[in-house]
Design an enzyme around this catalytic site. Structure first.
Site, PDB file in Angstrom:
ATOM      1  N   THR A  43      -6.165 -14.345   4.455  1.00  0.00           N
ATOM      2  CA  THR A  43      -4.707 -14.002   5.056  1.00  0.00           C
ATOM      3  C   THR A  43      -3.949 -15.357   4.084  1.00  0.00           C
ATOM      4  O   THR A  43      -4.020 -14.617   2.225  1.00  0.00           O
ATOM      5  CB  THR A  43      -4.512 -14.284   6.009  1.00  0.00           C
ATOM      6  N   TYR A  64     -11.302   2.795   4.537  1.00  0.00           N
ATOM      7  CA  TYR A  64     -11.071   2.044   3.808  1.00  0.00           C
ATOM      8  C   TYR A  64     -10.975   0.896   2.964  1.00  0.00           C
ATOM      9  O   TYR A  64     -11.052   0.125   3.204  1.00  0.00           O
ATOM     10  CB  TYR A  64      -9.852   1.556   4.457  1.00  0.00           C
ATOM     11  N   SER A  65     -10.364   1.442   1.345  1.00  0.00           N
ATOM     12  CA  SER A  65     -10.821   0.398   0.540  1.00  0.00           C
ATOM     13  C   SER A  65      -9.679   0.125  -1.068  1.00  0.00           C
ATOM     14  O   SER A  65      -9.532   1.515  -1.082  1.00  0.00           O
ATOM     15  CB  SER A  65     -12.147   1.268  -0.419  1.00  0.00           C
ATOM     16  N   ASN A  66      -9.183  -0.665  -0.940  1.00  0.00           N
ATOM     17  CA  ASN A  66      -8.230  -0.643  -1.269  1.00  0.00           C
ATOM     18  C   ASN A  66      -8.831  -0.358  -3.070  1.00  0.00           C
ATOM     19  O   ASN A  66      -8.091   0.108  -3.993  1.00  0.00           O
ATOM     20  CB  ASN A  66      -7.644  -2.298  -2.133  1.00  0.00           C
ATOM     21  N   SER A 108       0.782  -1.290   0.759  1.00  0.00           N
ATOM     22  CA  SER A 108       0.095   0.091  -0.091  1.00  0.00           C
ATOM     23  C   SER A 108       0.790   1.365   0.094  1.00  0.00           C
ATOM     24  O   SER A 108       0.384   2.229  -0.119  1.00  0.00           O
ATOM     25  CB  SER A 108      -0.670  -0.127   1.278  1.00  0.00           C
ATOM     26  N   PHE A 122      -8.072 -11.910  -0.261  1.00  0.00           N
ATOM     27  CA  PHE A 122      -7.766 -12.441   1.573  1.00  0.00           C
ATOM     28  C   PHE A 122      -8.469 -12.023   2.573  1.00  0.00           C
ATOM     29  O   PHE A 122      -7.541 -12.944   3.293  1.00  0.00           O
ATOM     30  CB  PHE A 122      -6.739 -11.037   1.158  1.00  0.00           C
TER      31      PHE A 122
END
Length: 233
Positions: free
Chosen positions: A151, A187-189, A90, A148
């Site tokens: 993970t 929060y968001s990719n 990130s 993910f």
């Protein structure tokens, strides 16, 4: 699990609080050094979840702390060390932000314009602005929540797959938004995937070229590169 040349990067930062009413002439507060034991605890947790190794580098003032655990290569049983090259994840959002704000300064992007003004394929909600994407207030679902969820196994399943911007955006928009545009921080990719698509669409220049010409070359970052669409370092 047989993983070769893989590591998880754990970032650490120190927050500095300014005292609003410090007495005149008072000495500047000295911040404590990073806790190596706390970092090791986080690294152990990552490995307990399946990571073969973990590394952390902390630059604090004039001191550099290097902390590593596990293996960098499980076939050769090579120990992990903190001087390796690794994916920054990130941190690339900061690079994209620099490119975006330069384009804003050049008058090519308006932060308060609808993002759909600049995109090759529109988002489902015309109210989402460029500023909403930049500040994680678009409400777009984070596609990595699914990708993910498990993970390390989740990462392993996609580590060698190259996605297009639109494929990742479609994974996001298959879900309902988390909130109305501008209503809340979430929060968001996905936001920065959209910004990448937006920048490439209006400039006709790949993000890798923008990074190189606008950041890496001017700052002489000789050991930094943008590998996409390659999957190796």
């Amino acid at each position: 699990m047989r993983i070769k040349n893989a590591g998880i990067v754990l970032a650490s930062c120190t927050a500095v609080a300014a005292l609003a009413a410090s007495p005149a002439g008072a000495a500047t507060p000295t911040l404590p050094g990073p806790s190596a034991s706390a970092v090791l605890d986080v690294q152990k947790q990552a490995m307990a979840n399946g990571a073969p190794g973990a590394l952390t580098r902390i630059d604090s003032g004039g001191s550099t702390y290097r902390i590593a655990s596990g293996q960098s290569d499980t076939v050769a049983r090579t120990a992990m060390d903190a001087d390796r090259r690794f994916r920054v994840g990130s941190v690339s959002k900061s690079f994209t932000t620099v490119v975006l704000m330069q384009l804003v300064a050049e008058g090519r992007i308006d932060l308060d314009a609808p993002a759909n003004t600049y995109l090759p394929q529109p988002l489902p909600d015309d109210r989402i602005t460029v500023r909403h994407l930049l500040s994680h207030r678009s409400g777009l679902w984070d596609y990595t929540n699914d990708m993910f969820y498990y993970t390390v196994p989740g990462f392993e399943s996609v580590r060698n797959k190259v996605f297009t911007y639109q494929e990742l955006i479609d994974l996001s928009t298959a879900h309902q938004p988390t909130n109305a545009p501008g209503a809340a921080y979430s929060y968001s990719n996905t936001n920065f995937v959209v910004l990448g698509a937006l920048i490439e669409n209006i400039t006709g220049v790949p993000m890798a070229t923008h990074y190189q010409q606008r950041i890496l070359t001017p700052l002489n970052l000789k050991n930094t590169s943008y590998v996409h669409p390659r999957t190796t370092i």
